[in-house]
Design a protein around this motif. Structure first.
Motif, PDB file in Angstrom:
ATOM      1  N   ARG A   1     -48.732 -28.099  87.001  1.00 52.04           N
ATOM      2  CA  ARG A   1     -49.608 -29.500  86.360  1.00 52.04           C
ATOM      3  C   ARG A   1     -50.759 -29.023  85.334  1.00 52.04           C
ATOM      4  NH1 ARG A   1     -52.008 -26.096  90.536  1.00 52.04           N
ATOM      5  NH2 ARG A   1     -54.146 -25.388  90.621  1.00 52.04           N
ATOM      6  N   HIS A   2     -51.243 -27.459  84.948  1.00 52.27           N
ATOM      7  CA  HIS A   2     -52.766 -27.326  83.861  1.00 52.27           C
ATOM      8  C   HIS A   2     -51.999 -27.717  82.235  1.00 52.27           C
ATOM      9  CE1 HIS A   2     -54.159 -24.598  86.208  1.00 52.27           C
ATOM     10  NE2 HIS A   2     -54.681 -25.313  87.002  1.00 52.27           N
ATOM     11  N   GLY A   3     -50.213 -28.160  82.195  1.00 51.63           N
ATOM     12  CA  GLY A   3     -49.440 -28.660  81.051  1.00 51.63           C
ATOM     13  C   GLY A   3     -49.846 -30.235  80.187  1.00 51.63           C
ATOM     14  N   LEU A   4     -50.005 -30.163  79.036  1.00 52.10           N
ATOM     15  CA  LEU A   4     -50.564 -31.376  78.046  1.00 52.10           C
ATOM     16  C   LEU A   4     -49.453 -31.987  78.451  1.00 52.10           C
ATOM     17  CD1 LEU A   4     -52.654 -28.989  75.599  1.00 52.10           C
ATOM     18  CD2 LEU A   4     -53.406 -30.841  77.714  1.00 52.10           C
ATOM     19  N   THR A   5     -49.374 -33.481  78.118  1.00 50.54           N
ATOM     20  CA  THR A   5     -48.165 -34.565  77.204  1.00 50.54           C
ATOM     21  C   THR A   5     -47.868 -33.892  75.984  1.00 50.54           C
ATOM     22  OG1 THR A   5     -49.428 -36.218  76.530  1.00 50.54           O
ATOM     23  CG2 THR A   5     -49.091 -35.830  78.626  1.00 50.54           C
ATOM     24  N   GLY A   6     -46.682 -34.755  75.662  1.00 56.31           N
ATOM     25  CA  GLY A   6     -46.427 -34.094  74.365  1.00 56.31           C
ATOM     26  C   GLY A   6     -47.120 -34.017  73.235  1.00 56.31           C
ATOM     27  N   LEU A   7     -47.812 -35.334  73.395  1.00 57.34           N
ATOM     28  CA  LEU A   7     -49.069 -36.632  72.403  1.00 57.34           C
ATOM     29  C   LEU A   7     -50.545 -35.581  72.425  1.00 57.34           C
ATOM     30  CD1 LEU A   7     -50.362 -38.151  70.580  1.00 57.34           C
ATOM     31  CD2 LEU A   7     -50.900 -40.054  72.243  1.00 57.34           C
ATOM     32  N   MET A   8     -50.447 -34.976  73.943  1.00 58.65           N
ATOM     33  CA  MET A   8     -51.880 -33.955  73.450  1.00 58.65           C
ATOM     34  C   MET A   8     -51.685 -33.005  72.905  1.00 58.65           C
ATOM     35  SD  MET A   8     -53.244 -34.364  78.175  1.00 58.65           S
ATOM     36  CE  MET A   8     -53.970 -35.877  78.583  1.00 58.65           C
ATOM     37  N   ALA A   9     -50.518 -32.085  73.239  1.00 59.24           N
ATOM     38  CA  ALA A   9     -50.276 -30.571  72.489  1.00 59.24           C
ATOM     39  C   ALA A   9     -50.547 -30.762  70.682  1.00 59.24           C
ATOM     40  CB  ALA A   9     -48.904 -30.315  72.663  1.00 59.24           C
ATOM     41  N   LEU A  10     -49.817 -32.388  70.762  1.00 64.45           N
ATOM     42  CA  LEU A  10     -49.712 -32.957  68.893  1.00 64.45           C
ATOM     43  C   LEU A  10     -50.858 -32.257  68.918  1.00 64.45           C
ATOM     44  CD1 LEU A  10     -48.135 -33.084  66.001  1.00 64.45           C
ATOM     45  CD2 LEU A  10     -47.878 -35.748  66.700  1.00 64.45           C
ATOM     46  N   GLU A  11     -52.033 -33.045  68.853  1.00 65.09           N
ATOM     47  CA  GLU A  11     -52.946 -33.327  68.567  1.00 65.09           C
ATOM     48  C   GLU A  11     -53.895 -32.291  69.240  1.00 65.09           C
ATOM     49  OE1 GLU A  11     -54.288 -38.087  70.652  1.00 65.09           O
ATOM     50  OE2 GLU A  11     -54.723 -36.359  72.557  1.00 65.09           O
TER      51      GLU A  11
ATOM     52  N   ALA B   1     -63.071 -26.378  73.051  1.00 62.84           N
ATOM     53  CA  ALA B   1     -62.430 -25.498  73.821  1.00 62.84           C
ATOM     54  C   ALA B   1     -61.594 -25.120  73.120  1.00 62.84           C
ATOM     55  CB  ALA B   1     -61.233 -26.328  74.732  1.00 62.84           C
ATOM     56  N   SER B   2     -61.181 -23.918  72.749  1.00 58.40           N
ATOM     57  CA  SER B   2     -59.897 -23.343  71.813  1.00 58.40           C
ATOM     58  C   SER B   2     -59.583 -22.519  72.809  1.00 58.40           C
ATOM     59  CB  SER B   2     -60.673 -22.640  70.279  1.00 58.40           C
ATOM     60  OG  SER B   2     -59.209 -21.909  69.747  1.00 58.40           O
ATOM     61  N   MET B   3     -58.500 -22.587  72.658  1.00 57.83           N
ATOM     62  CA  MET B   3     -57.141 -22.055  73.496  1.00 57.83           C
ATOM     63  C   MET B   3     -55.672 -21.748  72.712  1.00 57.83           C
ATOM     64  SD  MET B   3     -57.922 -23.880  77.362  1.00 57.83           S
ATOM     65  CE  MET B   3     -57.616 -22.376  78.509  1.00 57.83           C
ATOM     66  N   GLN B   4     -54.898 -20.948  74.150  1.00 59.88           N
ATOM     67  CA  GLN B   4     -54.145 -20.209  73.485  1.00 59.88           C
ATOM     68  C   GLN B   4     -53.086 -19.972  74.431  1.00 59.88           C
ATOM     69  OE1 GLN B   4     -56.999 -18.451  73.484  1.00 59.88           O
ATOM     70  NE2 GLN B   4     -57.289 -20.171  71.298  1.00 59.88           N
ATOM     71  N   PRO B   5     -51.885 -21.585  74.380  1.00 60.54           N
ATOM     72  CA  PRO B   5     -51.102 -21.247  75.633  1.00 60.54           C
ATOM     73  C   PRO B   5     -50.142 -20.212  75.533  1.00 60.54           C
ATOM     74  CG  PRO B   5     -51.269 -23.710  74.844  1.00 60.54           C
ATOM     75  CD  PRO B   5     -52.433 -22.565  74.167  1.00 60.54           C
TER      76      PRO B   5
ATOM     77  N   VAL C   1     -37.325 -32.850  65.486  1.00 58.19           N
ATOM     78  CA  VAL C   1     -36.902 -33.714  66.505  1.00 58.19           C
ATOM     79  C   VAL C   1     -38.588 -34.384  66.572  1.00 58.19           C
ATOM     80  CG1 VAL C   1     -35.778 -32.307  67.490  1.00 58.19           C
ATOM     81  CG2 VAL C   1     -38.014 -31.688  68.040  1.00 58.19           C
ATOM     82  N   ASP C   2     -38.433 -35.394  67.137  1.00 55.65           N
ATOM     83  CA  ASP C   2     -40.208 -35.879  67.499  1.00 55.65           C
ATOM     84  C   ASP C   2     -40.946 -35.265  68.233  1.00 55.65           C
ATOM     85  OD1 ASP C   2     -42.288 -37.393  68.085  1.00 55.65           O
ATOM     86  OD2 ASP C   2     -41.778 -39.294  68.431  1.00 55.65           O
ATOM     87  N   PRO C   3     -42.032 -34.115  68.347  1.00 59.39           N
ATOM     88  CA  PRO C   3     -42.392 -33.343  69.245  1.00 59.39           C
ATOM     89  C   PRO C   3     -43.262 -33.923  70.222  1.00 59.39           C
ATOM     90  CG  PRO C   3     -44.088 -33.788  67.063  1.00 59.39           C
ATOM     91  CD  PRO C   3     -42.758 -34.299  67.020  1.00 59.39           C
ATOM     92  N   VAL C   4     -43.157 -35.338  70.204  1.00 62.52           N
ATOM     93  CA  VAL C   4     -44.569 -36.464  71.343  1.00 62.52           C
ATOM     94  C   VAL C   4     -43.389 -36.481  72.274  1.00 62.52           C
ATOM     95  CG1 VAL C   4     -45.776 -37.817  71.871  1.00 62.52           C
ATOM     96  CG2 VAL C   4     -45.924 -36.748  69.362  1.00 62.52           C
ATOM     97  N   THR C   5     -41.689 -36.707  72.402  1.00 60.45           N
ATOM     98  CA  THR C   5     -41.088 -37.584  73.127  1.00 60.45           C
ATOM     99  C   THR C   5     -39.844 -36.391  73.421  1.00 60.45           C
ATOM    100  OG1 THR C   5     -39.800 -38.205  70.546  1.00 60.45           O
ATOM    101  CG2 THR C   5     -41.322 -39.525  72.075  1.00 60.45           C
TER     102      THR C   5
ATOM    103  N   ARG D   1     -44.195 -23.772  66.913  1.00 61.88           N
ATOM    104  CA  ARG D   1     -43.667 -24.444  67.797  1.00 61.88           C
ATOM    105  C   ARG D   1     -43.766 -24.360  69.332  1.00 61.88           C
ATOM    106  NH1 ARG D   1     -37.872 -23.677  64.431  1.00 61.88           N
ATOM    107  NH2 ARG D   1     -39.536 -22.313  64.219  1.00 61.88           N
ATOM    108  N   GLN D   2     -43.998 -23.371  69.322  1.00 62.99           N
ATOM    109  CA  GLN D   2     -44.170 -21.761  70.809  1.00 62.99           C
ATOM    110  C   GLN D   2     -45.697 -23.192  71.589  1.00 62.99           C
ATOM    111  OE1 GLN D   2     -44.988 -17.768  71.716  1.00 62.99           O
ATOM    112  NE2 GLN D   2     -42.563 -17.334  71.131  1.00 62.99           N
ATOM    113  N   VAL D   3     -46.281 -22.443  70.551  1.00 61.32           N
ATOM    114  CA  VAL D   3     -47.420 -23.537  71.172  1.00 61.32           C
ATOM    115  C   VAL D   3     -47.600 -24.653  71.439  1.00 61.32           C
ATOM    116  CG1 VAL D   3     -50.234 -23.775  70.265  1.00 61.32           C
ATOM    117  CG2 VAL D   3     -49.013 -21.779  68.875  1.00 61.32           C
ATOM    118  N   LEU D   4     -47.344 -25.825  70.867  1.00 62.89           N
ATOM    119  CA  LEU D   4     -46.539 -26.661  71.626  1.00 62.89           C
ATOM    120  C   LEU D   4     -45.906 -26.698  72.798  1.00 62.89           C
ATOM    121  CD1 LEU D   4     -46.012 -28.638  67.830  1.00 62.89           C
ATOM    122  CD2 LEU D   4     -47.552 -28.609  69.475  1.00 62.89           C
ATOM    123  N   ALA D   5     -44.638 -26.112  72.879  1.00 62.85           N
ATOM    124  CA  ALA D   5     -43.727 -25.326  73.856  1.00 62.85           C
ATOM    125  C   ALA D   5     -44.784 -25.766  75.167  1.00 62.85           C
ATOM    126  CB  ALA D   5     -42.913 -25.243  73.473  1.00 62.85           C
ATOM    127  N   THR D   6     -45.406 -23.802  74.870  1.00 57.09           N
ATOM    128  CA  THR D   6     -45.894 -23.811  75.345  1.00 57.09           C
ATOM    129  C   THR D   6     -46.988 -24.110  76.597  1.00 57.09           C
ATOM    130  OG1 THR D   6     -46.830 -21.960  74.309  1.00 57.09           O
ATOM    131  CG2 THR D   6     -45.079 -21.440  75.302  1.00 57.09           C
TER     132      THR D   6
END
Length: 522
Positions: free
Chosen positions: A452-462, A379-383, A494-498, A436-441
C-alpha cells in the motif's frame, strides 16, 4: 533560434506528463525547442545531429537523489559479499578470498547472514590464515574486523567518541571486531590498502558510465568523498569523461565549530560545468540494524535511544548557522525520533530561507507525515532498501523495530498523499544504482514495506525528475522538458509511467543526454 547541436525526433515526450510533442532540440547544453517532427525539419542546421528515437518515451533526465559514487568506491573495494546468505557461505568465501597487501577486504555483507548471532570476529578468524580482515556491512555504518586487524590498529577495548560511535565489546571489555558508525570505523582507515589514483579514476569513470546506461543523468552525492574530489571531477571534466551531473554535499559532524561551518558555506562556491558543491549533509542517527537509529522508544535490544549528535541542540544550532547563511541541508534520519527532531529544527527557523531535506525516513508515525509539506521539508527516500527486509518480518531490521514500527516502513505513498515532495534514489553502494530499479521498487516495494506504500508510475517518475529538482532547489532549471531548461534527457523503450514495474526495471534505455552531451546510446 540558433541551429541546434542535437535534435531528437519520433519520441513520446513526457515532462513528466505526456505533452503530445515528438521532437526536442538542444543547443549549448540547454533545450531550445520542443515541438513535433515537422517542426524539427526547420530547426536543423549543417552541424546538427539528428537521432530518431523510434517511438521511445523521452523523459527529463533521471536524477538519483541520494548516492555515493566517489566515497562508495572505497566502501565497495575488495570481495563482493552482497550475495552471501549464511555464515557457512561467508566463511567459505573468506577462506579463498584474494589478499591485497596481505589483507582480506570485503563489502556488502548483509546483517541477516549471522542468523541472529552477535557479530564477532570469532566467527571468521579461523578461516583467514592469520590475515587481517576488514568486512563492511551493507548499511555502510558498520564493519566486522578480524582479531589480527584489531591488534594492528591498537584497538583493545572500548573508547569514547565525540559522536555516536562504538567499539562493541563483550562482557569482559574485549572488542568483538564489530565497529559501529564513522568514528569507530575510521580507526581502521590508515591501515587499509591504498587505492592508486589511476585505478580510482578509472573505476569512477566506469561507474558513472554504468549509471548513465540505466538512464541517470545526475546524482545528489551525499558526501565530498575525500582525496580532493573536486580536483578529480575537474580532471574528468577536462578530459570529457564526466557523464553525470553531480551535486555534492560535504559532511558536518558533531563538534563542528563556527570556523568549520563558515568553511562549509564557502565550499558552496566550488563548481564545474557538470558538478558543484550544493548543500551540507548531517547525520541525526545511524541504522536500525546497527542499533543506532534514534527511536522514540528503544528497539528490542534496548538500543536506539541516543542521537548521533550527543547534544541534539548543537545539531539544531549548526543547521541554523547554515540556514542563515543561505545553505540548505540534508539530514540522515532513519528513526522516528530523528525525523521528529529534524522537523522541529526546521520549524524553529520560521518561514523562508533555503530548502532542507531529510534522508531515508525508514519508519515514521502518522503524526509527522503532514509536517513535511507544512514546513517545506523534502522527503528523500531509497525504495531499493526494502529488499534487505522480509515480508514476514523475520529480518534483523524488522525484528529490532517490532511489529508496530515495522508496519510503517518506507511510507513513500503516505508522504506523497500528505503533500510532501518525495525525491527518490538508491544510496549506492548500499543498493544498486540502476535507476530503473529505483522506479520499479518505488511502485512495488519489497520485504517489510507494505504494497500500500507503493507509488503510481507517474509519482515514481516525478521522484527522479521534478521532485528531485525541488530537493536541490533547481526546479527553475531542471526536472522538466521545456525551452531554456537543462538538456538532461532519458529515452526509455517503454513508458515508465504506464508500464508494469517489472517491465520498467528490465527495459533497455535508448539514449541518455547530460548537459546536451550524449552519455549513453544503445
Amino acid at each position: 533560434m540558433p541551429a541546434p547541436d542535437l535534435v531528437l525526433v519520433n519520441a513520446r515526450v513526457r515532462t513528466p506528463g505526456l505533452t503530445g510533442h515528438t521532437a526536442v532540440a538542444v543547443h549549448d547544453g540547454l533545450i531550445n525547442a520542443v515541438g513535433d517532427d515537422t517542426d524539427a525539419r526547420t530547426w536543423c542546421g549543417p552541424g546538427t545531429e539528428t537521432i530518431d528515437l523510434a517511438g521511445a518515451t523521452l523523459t527529463p533526465g533521471l536524477t538519483d537523489a541520494h548516492s555515493h559514487p566517489v566515497w562508495g568506491l572505497e566502501m565497495c573495494t575488495g570481495t563482493d559479499l552482497s550475495a552471501i546468505r549464511d555464515l557457512d557461505e561467508l566463511r567459505a568465501v573468506l577462506a579463498r578470498a584474494e589478499r591485497r597487501d596481505g589483507w582480506v577486504v570485503g563489502a556488502g555483507l548483509d546483517h541477516n547472514v549471522f542468523g541472529g548471532r552477535p557479530i564477532h570476529h570469532d566467527l571468521i578468524d579461523d578461516v583467514l590464515g592469520g590475515a587481517p580482515a576488514h568486512l563492511r556491512l551493507y548499511d555502510g555504518h558498520s564493519v566486522l574486523v578480524s582479531a589480527t586487524a584489531l591488534k594492528a590498529a591498537g584497538i583493545d577495548g572500548p573508547r569514547a567518541f565525540p559522536q555516536r560511535s562504538e567499539i562493541v565489546c563483550d562482557a569482559q571489555g574485549r572488542p568483538t571486531g564489530h565497529l559501529i558508525e564513522h568514528a569507530a570505523m575510521d580507526l581502521m582507515t590508515p591501515l587499509l590498502p591504498a587505492q592508486p589514483y589511476a585505478e580510482r579514476r578509472d573505476r569512477l569513470v566506469d561507474l558513472l558510465s554504468s549509471m548513465a546506461a540505466t538512464g541517470l543523468t545526475g546524482a545528489h552525492v551525499m558526501d565530498l568523498g575525500g582525496h580532493d574530489v573536486p580536483g578529480l571531477l575537474t580532471a574528468l571534466e577536462e578530459d570529457g569523461d564526466l557523464p553525470l551531473r553531480l551535486r555534492l554535499a560535504p559532511w558536518c559532524m558533531p563538534g563542528a565549530d563556527r570556523s568549520e561551518l563558515e568553511e562549509l558555506a564557502r565550499l558552496q562556491k566550488r563548481a564545474g560545468r557538470l558538478w558543484r558543491v550544493g548543500g551540507v549533509k548531517f547525520f541525526m542517527d545511524g541504522t536500525v540494524e546497527g542499533g543506532t537509529a534514534w527511536l522514540e522508544h528503544a528497539d528490542c535490544h534496548g538500543q536506539g535511544t541516543d542521537a548521533f549528535w550527543p547534544d541534539p541542540a548543537a545539531y539544531t544550532a549548526a543547521v541554523r548557522h547554515l540556514h542563515e547563511a543561505g545553505v540548505g541541508t540534508a539530514t540522515h534520519a532513519i528513526g522516528d525520533a530523528a525525523v521528529r527532531h529534524v522537523l522541529d529544527t526546521v520549524e524553529s527557523f520560521g518561514p523562508g530561507g533555503p530548502r532542507h531535506r531529510i534522508e531515508h525516513i525508514e519508519t515514521v508515525p502518522d503524526s509527522q507525515l503532514g509536517r513535511f509539506a507544512a514546513l517545506g521539508v523534502v522527503a528523500s527516500m531509497q525504495p531499493p532498501h526494502t529488499a534487505y527486509t522480509r515480508a514476514d518480518h523475520t529480518d534483523e531490521w524488522s525484528k529490532r523495530l517490532g511489529e508496530e514500527r515495522a508496519e510503517r516502513a518506507w511510507r513513500c505513498r503516505d508522504l506523497r498523499d500528505a503533500g510532501a515532495y518525495l525525491a527518490l534514489g538508491s544510496d549506492w553502494p548500499i543498493a544498486h544504482h540502476d535507476a530503473r530499479q529505483v522506479l520499479a521498487t518505488a511502485q512495488a516495494p519489497r520485504g517489510a514495506a507494505s504494497a500500500r506504500h507503493g507509488l503510481t508510475g507517474l509519482m515514481a517518475l516525478e521522484g527522479m525528475t521534478t521532485h528531485a529538482a525541488v530537493a536541490a532547489g533547481e526546479e527553475g532549471v531542471a526536472g522538466r522538458i521545456a525551452p531554456g531548461l537543462r538538456a538532461d534527457l532519458t529515452a526509455f523503450t517503454v513508458d515508465p509511467v504506464t508500464a508494469p514495474a517489472d517491465e520498467t526495471e528490465q527495459a533497455p534505455i535508448r539514449l541518455t543526454v547530460a548537459g546536451g552531451r550524449i552519455t549513453y546510446r544503445s
